[in-house]
Design a protein around this motif. Structure first.
Motif, PDB file in Angstrom:
ATOM      1  N   THR A  47      20.021  16.489  -6.025  1.00 60.01           N
ATOM      2  CA  THR A  47      20.558  15.257  -6.735  1.00 60.01           C
ATOM      3  C   THR A  47      19.901  14.963  -7.676  1.00 60.01           C
ATOM      4  OG1 THR A  47      18.942  14.067  -4.742  1.00 60.01           O
ATOM      5  CG2 THR A  47      21.611  14.799  -3.629  1.00 60.01           C
ATOM      6  N   ILE A  48      20.070  13.844  -8.170  1.00 65.66           N
ATOM      7  CA  ILE A  48      19.824  12.990  -9.449  1.00 65.66           C
ATOM      8  C   ILE A  48      18.122  12.220  -8.768  1.00 65.66           C
ATOM      9  CG2 ILE A  48      21.165  11.009  -8.955  1.00 65.66           C
ATOM     10  CD1 ILE A  48      19.420  12.589 -12.236  1.00 65.66           C
ATOM     11  N   ASN A  49      18.402  11.671  -6.683  1.00 64.42           N
ATOM     12  CA  ASN A  49      17.100  10.633  -6.825  1.00 64.42           C
ATOM     13  C   ASN A  49      16.258  12.015  -6.495  1.00 64.42           C
ATOM     14  OD1 ASN A  49      16.340   8.614  -5.567  1.00 64.42           O
ATOM     15  ND2 ASN A  49      16.119   9.879  -3.530  1.00 64.42           N
ATOM     16  N   GLU A  50      16.786  13.370  -5.542  1.00 58.79           N
ATOM     17  CA  GLU A  50      15.473  13.823  -5.539  1.00 58.79           C
ATOM     18  C   GLU A  50      15.283  14.551  -6.854  1.00 58.79           C
ATOM     19  OE1 GLU A  50      17.661  16.415  -1.638  1.00 58.79           O
ATOM     20  OE2 GLU A  50      18.389  16.949  -3.206  1.00 58.79           O
ATOM     21  N   PHE A  51      15.201  14.500  -7.953  1.00 56.75           N
ATOM     22  CA  PHE A  51      14.798  14.989  -8.986  1.00 56.75           C
ATOM     23  C   PHE A  51      13.517  13.951  -9.597  1.00 56.75           C
ATOM     24  CE2 PHE A  51      14.689  14.896 -13.679  1.00 56.75           C
ATOM     25  CZ  PHE A  51      14.529  16.282 -14.207  1.00 56.75           C
ATOM     26  N   ILE A  52      14.484  12.313  -9.604  1.00 56.82           N
ATOM     27  CA  ILE A  52      12.767  12.294 -10.005  1.00 56.82           C
ATOM     28  C   ILE A  52      11.974  11.891  -9.241  1.00 56.82           C
ATOM     29  CG2 ILE A  52      13.188   9.254  -9.966  1.00 56.82           C
ATOM     30  CD1 ILE A  52      14.935  10.685 -12.499  1.00 56.82           C
ATOM     31  N   LYS A  53      12.465  12.074  -7.998  1.00 56.11           N
ATOM     32  CA  LYS A  53      11.155  12.046  -7.142  1.00 56.11           C
ATOM     33  C   LYS A  53      10.057  13.008  -7.415  1.00 56.11           C
ATOM     34  CE  LYS A  53      10.300  12.290  -1.890  1.00 56.11           C
ATOM     35  NZ  LYS A  53      10.466  12.580   0.046  1.00 56.11           N
ATOM     36  N   GLN A  54      10.573  13.977  -7.944  1.00 53.71           N
ATOM     37  CA  GLN A  54       9.621  14.921  -8.171  1.00 53.71           C
ATOM     38  C   GLN A  54       9.129  14.854  -9.239  1.00 53.71           C
ATOM     39  OE1 GLN A  54      10.427  20.029  -8.216  1.00 53.71           O
ATOM     40  NE2 GLN A  54      12.034  19.567  -6.279  1.00 53.71           N
ATOM     41  N   LEU A  55       9.990  13.828 -10.235  1.00 57.98           N
ATOM     42  CA  LEU A  55       8.986  13.684 -11.538  1.00 57.98           C
ATOM     43  C   LEU A  55       8.070  12.688 -10.955  1.00 57.98           C
ATOM     44  CD1 LEU A  55      12.246  12.863 -14.169  1.00 57.98           C
ATOM     45  CD2 LEU A  55      10.654  14.918 -13.405  1.00 57.98           C
ATOM     46  N   ASP A  56       8.460  11.671  -9.774  1.00 58.31           N
ATOM     47  CA  ASP A  56       7.065  10.871  -9.678  1.00 58.31           C
ATOM     48  C   ASP A  56       5.969  11.492  -8.636  1.00 58.31           C
ATOM     49  OD1 ASP A  56       6.197   8.449  -9.102  1.00 58.31           O
ATOM     50  OD2 ASP A  56       7.633   8.088  -7.350  1.00 58.31           O
ATOM     51  N   GLU A  57       6.555  12.813  -8.096  1.00 57.92           N
ATOM     52  CA  GLU A  57       5.114  13.679  -7.681  1.00 57.92           C
ATOM     53  C   GLU A  57       4.016  14.554  -8.461  1.00 57.92           C
ATOM     54  OE1 GLU A  57       7.093  15.824  -4.756  1.00 57.92           O
ATOM     55  OE2 GLU A  57       7.052  14.062  -3.101  1.00 57.92           O
ATOM     56  N   SER A  58       5.090  14.426  -9.532  1.00 58.55           N
ATOM     57  CA  SER A  58       4.191  15.245 -10.423  1.00 58.55           C
ATOM     58  C   SER A  58       3.405  14.168 -11.356  1.00 58.55           C
ATOM     59  CB  SER A  58       5.218  16.308 -11.807  1.00 58.55           C
ATOM     60  OG  SER A  58       5.982  15.145 -12.289  1.00 58.55           O
ATOM     61  N   GLY A  59       3.837  13.347 -11.377  1.00 56.89           N
ATOM     62  CA  GLY A  59       2.821  11.697 -12.424  1.00 56.89           C
ATOM     63  C   GLY A  59       2.303  12.339 -13.276  1.00 56.89           C
ATOM     64  N   VAL A  60       2.587  12.706 -13.686  1.00 52.58           N
ATOM     65  CA  VAL A  60       2.422  13.563 -15.083  1.00 52.58           C
ATOM     66  C   VAL A  60       3.372  13.140 -16.572  1.00 52.58           C
ATOM     67  CG1 VAL A  60       0.896  14.327 -14.820  1.00 52.58           C
ATOM     68  CG2 VAL A  60       2.610  15.783 -14.745  1.00 52.58           C
ATOM     69  N   LEU A  61       2.601  12.456 -17.575  1.00 53.04           N
ATOM     70  CA  LEU A  61       3.006  12.894 -19.299  1.00 53.04           C
ATOM     71  C   LEU A  61       4.329  11.520 -18.508  1.00 53.04           C
ATOM     72  CD1 LEU A  61       2.376  16.568 -19.719  1.00 53.04           C
ATOM     73  CD2 LEU A  61       1.248  14.572 -20.220  1.00 53.04           C
ATOM     74  N   GLY A  62       5.459  12.368 -19.447  1.00 52.13           N
ATOM     75  CA  GLY A  62       6.983  11.627 -19.732  1.00 52.13           C
ATOM     76  C   GLY A  62       7.232  11.964 -18.601  1.00 52.13           C
ATOM     77  N   ALA A  63       7.172  12.866 -17.299  1.00 53.03           N
ATOM     78  CA  ALA A  63       7.739  12.702 -15.692  1.00 53.03           C
ATOM     79  C   ALA A  63       7.601  11.622 -15.093  1.00 53.03           C
ATOM     80  CB  ALA A  63       7.736  13.945 -15.096  1.00 53.03           C
ATOM     81  N   GLY A  64       6.247  11.296 -15.435  1.00 49.50           N
ATOM     82  CA  GLY A  64       6.155  10.723 -14.288  1.00 49.50           C
ATOM     83  C   GLY A  64       6.418   9.102 -15.467  1.00 49.50           C
ATOM     84  N   ARG A  65       6.550   9.242 -16.466  1.00 52.16           N
ATOM     85  CA  ARG A  65       6.620   7.550 -16.493  1.00 52.16           C
ATOM     86  C   ARG A  65       8.478   7.631 -16.161  1.00 52.16           C
ATOM     87  NH1 ARG A  65       3.732   5.587 -22.685  1.00 52.16           N
ATOM     88  NH2 ARG A  65       1.434   6.753 -22.253  1.00 52.16           N
ATOM     89  N   ILE A  66       9.082   8.639 -16.706  1.00 53.80           N
ATOM     90  CA  ILE A  66      10.128   8.547 -16.589  1.00 53.80           C
ATOM     91  C   ILE A  66      10.778   8.028 -15.125  1.00 53.80           C
ATOM     92  CG2 ILE A  66      12.516   9.690 -15.985  1.00 53.80           C
ATOM     93  CD1 ILE A  66      11.788  11.454 -18.570  1.00 53.80           C
ATOM     94  N   ALA A  67       9.517   8.403 -13.685  1.00 52.56           N
ATOM     95  CA  ALA A  67       9.854   8.092 -12.448  1.00 52.56           C
ATOM     96  C   ALA A  67       9.484   6.138 -11.870  1.00 52.56           C
ATOM     97  CB  ALA A  67       9.174   9.172 -11.582  1.00 52.56           C
ATOM     98  N   HIS A  68       8.434   6.269 -12.546  1.00 52.54           N
ATOM     99  CA  HIS A  68       7.851   4.894 -12.918  1.00 52.54           C
ATOM    100  C   HIS A  68       9.501   3.856 -13.333  1.00 52.54           C
ATOM    101  CE1 HIS A  68       4.856   1.764 -14.154  1.00 52.54           C
ATOM    102  NE2 HIS A  68       5.709   1.312 -13.082  1.00 52.54           N
ATOM    103  N   ALA A  69       9.758   4.300 -15.007  1.00 50.85           N
ATOM    104  CA  ALA A  69      11.211   3.293 -14.874  1.00 50.85           C
ATOM    105  C   ALA A  69      12.291   3.111 -13.859  1.00 50.85           C
ATOM    106  CB  ALA A  69      11.178   3.731 -16.235  1.00 50.85           C
ATOM    107  N   THR A  70      12.241   4.601 -13.310  1.00 51.25           N
ATOM    108  CA  THR A  70      13.579   4.500 -12.341  1.00 51.25           C
ATOM    109  C   THR A  70      13.008   4.061 -11.114  1.00 51.25           C
ATOM    110  OG1 THR A  70      13.991   6.783 -13.375  1.00 51.25           O
ATOM    111  CG2 THR A  70      14.992   6.068 -11.260  1.00 51.25           C
ATOM    112  N   ASN A  71      11.885   3.743 -10.632  1.00 48.65           N
ATOM    113  CA  ASN A  71      11.655   2.767  -9.548  1.00 48.65           C
ATOM    114  C   ASN A  71      11.396   2.110  -9.909  1.00 48.65           C
ATOM    115  OD1 ASN A  71      11.419   5.650  -8.124  1.00 48.65           O
ATOM    116  ND2 ASN A  71       9.102   5.703  -8.569  1.00 48.65           N
TER     117      ASN A  71
END
Length: 306
Positions: free
Chosen positions: A13-37
């Motif tokens: 799911t999109i939420n599972e994908f964002i959760k992975q971005l959050d858990e990676s926590g680095v670079l653009g991925a972490g920022r996208i997760a931060h913004a989403t949350n």
């Protein structure tokens, strides 16, 4: 802590994908997760008002329905937009379209009546219809009013649009204010100037300030979601100086900070001007808002459902 590498799995799911971005926590991925949350938390919180600012070609760039749905579902509380995004919403409301680039030379495009916004085309015929229809709306508004603030003016336009996909119409129906401090710098402004050459009508920019300041003072908390920079970003931030700044902010931009422009300024800089509170939750996502904002909205709405 080690970086957790992303893993794309079947049927995620999109939420599972964002959760992975959050858990990676680095670079653009972490920022996208931060913004989403942050966006999800802000929409869910009844004490938080979401101010959405729109600069750049967000509406012709494909975000019209996303903005419209956020408004219709009352997931944003106030919009500050460039005049151009309002114009392009009305172009489609009046039956026009935006078109994909075919790679034509710009001089050829001019000869064929096409204007270009990066790889988006607009047709002069659609703007001719826009001019005819907006002049009719001006005349109808002018029968009732001789002077309006910009926000009131946009509201009255929204009441007279016959297109349920228009975010201007949805905002009027849901009593969500739209501010456009630079409205004269667009086709709406040009057509209004033409109209006022032989009609008695005044558009007041200062007239917006009382209503906007009331919106700020009535808000317990404000999260600003800023797509692009420029005047809409500054108007959003500056209006919140009245209460010491925004409580949280999301900025999606491609602009750089080295030139000192507001568009590329990191949100943390706003703290020095009391446009963002000390301790405010801020995130700047570097990238194309027409790609990243739909992803962030999708992730936030999916998170809210859980």
């Amino acid at each position: 802590m080690q970086v957790k590498h992303l893993e794309i799995t079947e049927n995620m799911t999109i939420n599972e994908f964002i959760k992975q971005l959050d858990e990676s926590g680095v670079l653009g991925a972490g920022r996208i997760a931060h913004a989403t949350n942050l966006l999800a938390d802000s929409i869910k919180d009844p004490d938080t008002q979401v101010f959405l600012s729109l600069a750049g070609p967000m509406i012709p760039g494909g975000l019209r329905k996303i903005v419209r749905d956020l408004v219709a579902n009352k997931q944003v509380d106030l919009i500050i937009s460039s005049g151009a995004n309002l114009t392009h919403d009305l172009v489609e409301a009046f039956g026009g379209n935006h078109y994909k680039s075919t790679g034509e030379d710009d001089e050829v495009l001019q000869d064929s009546g096409m204007g270009r916004i990066a790889d988006i085309y607009t047709h002069a015929d659609d703007f001719e219809v826009f001019e005819e229809e907006i002049q009719k709306i001006f005349a109808d508004i002018n029968q009732e009013y001789k002077q309006l603030s910009i926000q009131e003016f946009i509201y009255e336009i929204g009441l007279r649009i016959d297109d349920d996909e228009s975010f201007i119409k949805m905002a009027a129906e849901n009593n969500i204010p739209i501010f456009a401090p630079g409205i004269i710098d667009c086709m709406i402004g040009l057509q209004l100037w033409i109209y006022t050459q032989d009609h008695d009508f005044i558009l007041s920019a200062a007239g917006d300030m009382t209503y906007l300041s009331d919106c700020v003072f009535k808000s317990k908390h404000v999260t600003a979601c800023m797509l692009g920079g420029g005047l809409p970003k500054h108007y959003t931030l500056a209006s919140n100086i009245l209460t010491g700044g925004i409580d949280a902010g999301i900025q999606i931009t491609l602009d750089r900070s080295e030139g000192g422009s507001l568009s590329g300024a990191p949100l943390e800089e706003a703290k020095s001007w009391a446009k963002a509170k000390k301790g405010s939750n801020l995130v700047t996502v570097i990238g194309d808002a027409t790609v990243l904002f739909p992803l962030i909205v999708a992730g936030a709405l999916d998170k809210i459902k859980i």
